[in-house]
Design a protein around this motif. Sequence first.
Motif, PDB file in Angstrom:
ATOM      1  N   PRO A  28       0.836  -1.209   0.000  1.00  0.00           N
ATOM      2  CA  PRO A  28       0.000   0.000   0.000  1.00  0.00           C
ATOM      3  C   PRO A  28       0.867   1.254   0.000  1.00  0.00           C
ATOM      4  O   PRO A  28       2.012   1.240   0.464  1.00  0.00           O
ATOM      5  CB  PRO A  28      -0.800  -0.127   1.306  1.00  0.00           C
ATOM      6  N   ALA A  29       0.305   2.335  -0.502  1.00  0.00           N
ATOM      7  CA  ALA A  29       1.055   3.587  -0.633  1.00  0.00           C
ATOM      8  C   ALA A  29       1.604   4.072   0.701  1.00  0.00           C
ATOM      9  O   ALA A  29       2.729   4.574   0.769  1.00  0.00           O
ATOM     10  CB  ALA A  29       0.161   4.661  -1.258  1.00  0.00           C
ATOM     11  N   GLU A  30       0.827   3.886   1.784  1.00  0.00           N
ATOM     12  CA  GLU A  30       1.286   4.410   3.066  1.00  0.00           C
ATOM     13  C   GLU A  30       2.527   3.675   3.568  1.00  0.00           C
ATOM     14  O   GLU A  30       3.327   4.231   4.310  1.00  0.00           O
ATOM     15  CB  GLU A  30       0.169   4.352   4.115  1.00  0.00           C
ATOM     16  N   VAL A  31       2.688   2.412   3.163  1.00  0.00           N
ATOM     17  CA  VAL A  31       3.886   1.665   3.540  1.00  0.00           C
ATOM     18  C   VAL A  31       5.062   2.075   2.654  1.00  0.00           C
ATOM     19  O   VAL A  31       6.159   2.350   3.134  1.00  0.00           O
ATOM     20  CB  VAL A  31       3.646   0.148   3.434  1.00  0.00           C
ATOM     21  N   LEU A  36       9.745   2.394   4.835  1.00  0.00           N
ATOM     22  CA  LEU A  36      10.031   1.126   5.511  1.00  0.00           C
ATOM     23  C   LEU A  36      10.673   0.107   4.572  1.00  0.00           C
ATOM     24  O   LEU A  36      11.634  -0.572   4.944  1.00  0.00           O
ATOM     25  CB  LEU A  36       8.742   0.546   6.103  1.00  0.00           C
ATOM     26  N   LEU A  37      10.153  -0.002   3.344  1.00  0.00           N
ATOM     27  CA  LEU A  37      10.678  -1.007   2.421  1.00  0.00           C
ATOM     28  C   LEU A  37      12.135  -0.712   2.062  1.00  0.00           C
ATOM     29  O   LEU A  37      12.955  -1.631   1.944  1.00  0.00           O
ATOM     30  CB  LEU A  37       9.817  -1.086   1.162  1.00  0.00           C
ATOM     31  N   GLN A  38      12.453   0.561   1.893  1.00  0.00           N
ATOM     32  CA  GLN A  38      13.843   0.931   1.586  1.00  0.00           C
ATOM     33  C   GLN A  38      14.770   0.585   2.747  1.00  0.00           C
ATOM     34  O   GLN A  38      15.974   0.441   2.563  1.00  0.00           O
ATOM     35  CB  GLN A  38      13.936   2.420   1.263  1.00  0.00           C
ATOM     36  N   HIS A  39      14.180   0.449   3.936  1.00  0.00           N
ATOM     37  CA  HIS A  39      14.965   0.106   5.121  1.00  0.00           C
ATOM     38  C   HIS A  39      15.169  -1.397   5.249  1.00  0.00           C
ATOM     39  O   HIS A  39      16.291  -1.856   5.543  1.00  0.00           O
ATOM     40  CB  HIS A  39      14.256   0.642   6.366  1.00  0.00           C
ATOM     41  N   ILE A  40      14.118  -2.190   5.050  1.00  0.00           N
ATOM     42  CA  ILE A  40      14.220  -3.626   5.340  1.00  0.00           C
ATOM     43  C   ILE A  40      14.679  -4.472   4.152  1.00  0.00           C
ATOM     44  O   ILE A  40      15.389  -5.465   4.350  1.00  0.00           O
ATOM     45  CB  ILE A  40      12.884  -4.183   5.879  1.00  0.00           C
ATOM     46  N   ALA A  54      10.658  -3.181  -4.279  1.00  0.00           N
ATOM     47  CA  ALA A  54       9.290  -2.665  -4.260  1.00  0.00           C
ATOM     48  C   ALA A  54       8.769  -2.600  -5.693  1.00  0.00           C
ATOM     49  O   ALA A  54       9.391  -2.009  -6.571  1.00  0.00           O
ATOM     50  CB  ALA A  54       9.260  -1.282  -3.618  1.00  0.00           C
ATOM     51  N   ASP A  55       7.637  -3.242  -5.922  1.00  0.00           N
ATOM     52  CA  ASP A  55       7.071  -3.327  -7.268  1.00  0.00           C
ATOM     53  C   ASP A  55       5.560  -3.480  -7.141  1.00  0.00           C
ATOM     54  O   ASP A  55       5.076  -4.424  -6.500  1.00  0.00           O
ATOM     55  CB  ASP A  55       7.666  -4.518  -8.018  1.00  0.00           C
ATOM     56  N   THR A  64      -3.919  -4.933   3.846  1.00  0.00           N
ATOM     57  CA  THR A  64      -4.440  -4.627   5.181  1.00  0.00           C
ATOM     58  C   THR A  64      -5.476  -5.638   5.647  1.00  0.00           C
ATOM     59  O   THR A  64      -6.023  -5.496   6.738  1.00  0.00           O
ATOM     60  CB  THR A  64      -5.071  -3.221   5.186  1.00  0.00           C
ATOM     61  N   VAL A  65      -5.754  -6.643   4.834  1.00  0.00           N
ATOM     62  CA  VAL A  65      -6.731  -7.676   5.204  1.00  0.00           C
ATOM     63  C   VAL A  65      -6.157  -9.048   4.868  1.00  0.00           C
ATOM     64  O   VAL A  65      -5.315  -9.176   3.973  1.00  0.00           O
ATOM     65  CB  VAL A  65      -8.072  -7.473   4.469  1.00  0.00           C
ATOM     66  N   PRO A  66      -6.600 -10.104   5.590  1.00  0.00           N
ATOM     67  CA  PRO A  66      -6.182 -11.453   5.215  1.00  0.00           C
ATOM     68  C   PRO A  66      -6.702 -11.772   3.813  1.00  0.00           C
ATOM     69  O   PRO A  66      -7.576 -11.071   3.308  1.00  0.00           O
ATOM     70  CB  PRO A  66      -6.857 -12.331   6.276  1.00  0.00           C
ATOM     71  N   PRO A  67      -6.179 -12.841   3.149  1.00  0.00           N
ATOM     72  CA  PRO A  67      -5.259 -13.833   3.698  1.00  0.00           C
ATOM     73  C   PRO A  67      -3.839 -13.323   3.744  1.00  0.00           C
ATOM     74  O   PRO A  67      -3.542 -12.228   3.259  1.00  0.00           O
ATOM     75  CB  PRO A  67      -5.393 -14.992   2.704  1.00  0.00           C
ATOM     76  N   GLY A  68      -2.976 -14.148   4.315  1.00  0.00           N
ATOM     77  CA  GLY A  68      -1.587 -13.783   4.458  1.00  0.00           C
ATOM     78  C   GLY A  68      -1.184 -13.777   5.916  1.00  0.00           C
ATOM     79  O   GLY A  68      -2.027 -13.839   6.818  1.00  0.00           O
ATOM     80  N   ASP A  69       0.119 -13.719   6.157  1.00  0.00           N
ATOM     81  CA  ASP A  69       0.638 -13.693   7.520  1.00  0.00           C
ATOM     82  C   ASP A  69       0.711 -12.262   8.031  1.00  0.00           C
ATOM     83  O   ASP A  69       1.285 -11.393   7.357  1.00  0.00           O
ATOM     84  CB  ASP A  69       2.041 -14.298   7.553  1.00  0.00           C
ATOM     85  N   PRO A  70       0.161 -11.969   9.209  1.00  0.00           N
ATOM     86  CA  PRO A  70       0.310 -10.623   9.781  1.00  0.00           C
ATOM     87  C   PRO A  70       1.767 -10.404  10.157  1.00  0.00           C
ATOM     88  O   PRO A  70       2.334 -11.171  10.942  1.00  0.00           O
ATOM     89  CB  PRO A  70      -0.602 -10.659  11.007  1.00  0.00           C
TER      90      PRO A  70
END
Length: 242
Positions: A28-31, A36-40, A54-55, A64-70
């Motif tokens: 998402p744009a806010e992330v 954060l992505l440039q950091h991790i 990032a792509d 922001t919603v499942p499925p997937g691991d939080p």
Amino acid sequence: MRFVLLCLSLTLTATPSWSQEAIGLAAPAEVSDSGLLQHILPRFSLKTGIRVIADESGAMSLTTVPPGDPVFARDGVIYHLSIEDNPRQDRFREWLLSDIGKRTVESFAPQQGAAFSASLEIATTDEAPVLQGDTALGEELSMTHCGRCHVIGPKNRMNGLGSTPSFAVLRAMPDWSDRFQAFFALNPHPAFTQIDGVTTPFDPERPSPIHPVEMTVDDLEAILAFVSVISAADLGAPLQHQ
């Protein structure tokens, strides 16, 4: 000469391989805008030799919603990582859920906004019956009265206060029903909340510090009905160690 060749061989062996194509990660744009992505991502790549970039059309995605691991949260919004059946993507998922990955996320200090948290605890909830009431009215009332502080859902996920839990997080608590039924008695609500026929009127010498929340018992029942049908937040999974 043999010593030089041996050192060169060890150096090449210890250097991560960058020959494989990079894996894309959509977020998402806010992330993405937070940095954060440039950091991790570079730190994961340096550790494993697996390039993740990032792509927007990436094979992996943060939602922001499942499925997937939080994997981490910010301002009451929990972000879930979805991957394909791919060993390199699974390696990224395992790293992000590991102690090292969590510390990497939490060590990031954004220039604006709240920090990200990766310390998500497991929440177990018992099946609860759906409460009777006007859920549509309950959602509207929740947005009107509670949405200035709490994230109610996708409609106001960017407007809640970082210090207050979202409705989805509250719904994940075993005693969620008790918390909502008696919310007006739990701090800081008594200072600005009036339930018609239930709460004591404000002392004229100590008025509400903010625009008061005023509702009826029927309004509260509608909010309870709405909360009973929303999805509880998945607050995490057990840590996986390599």
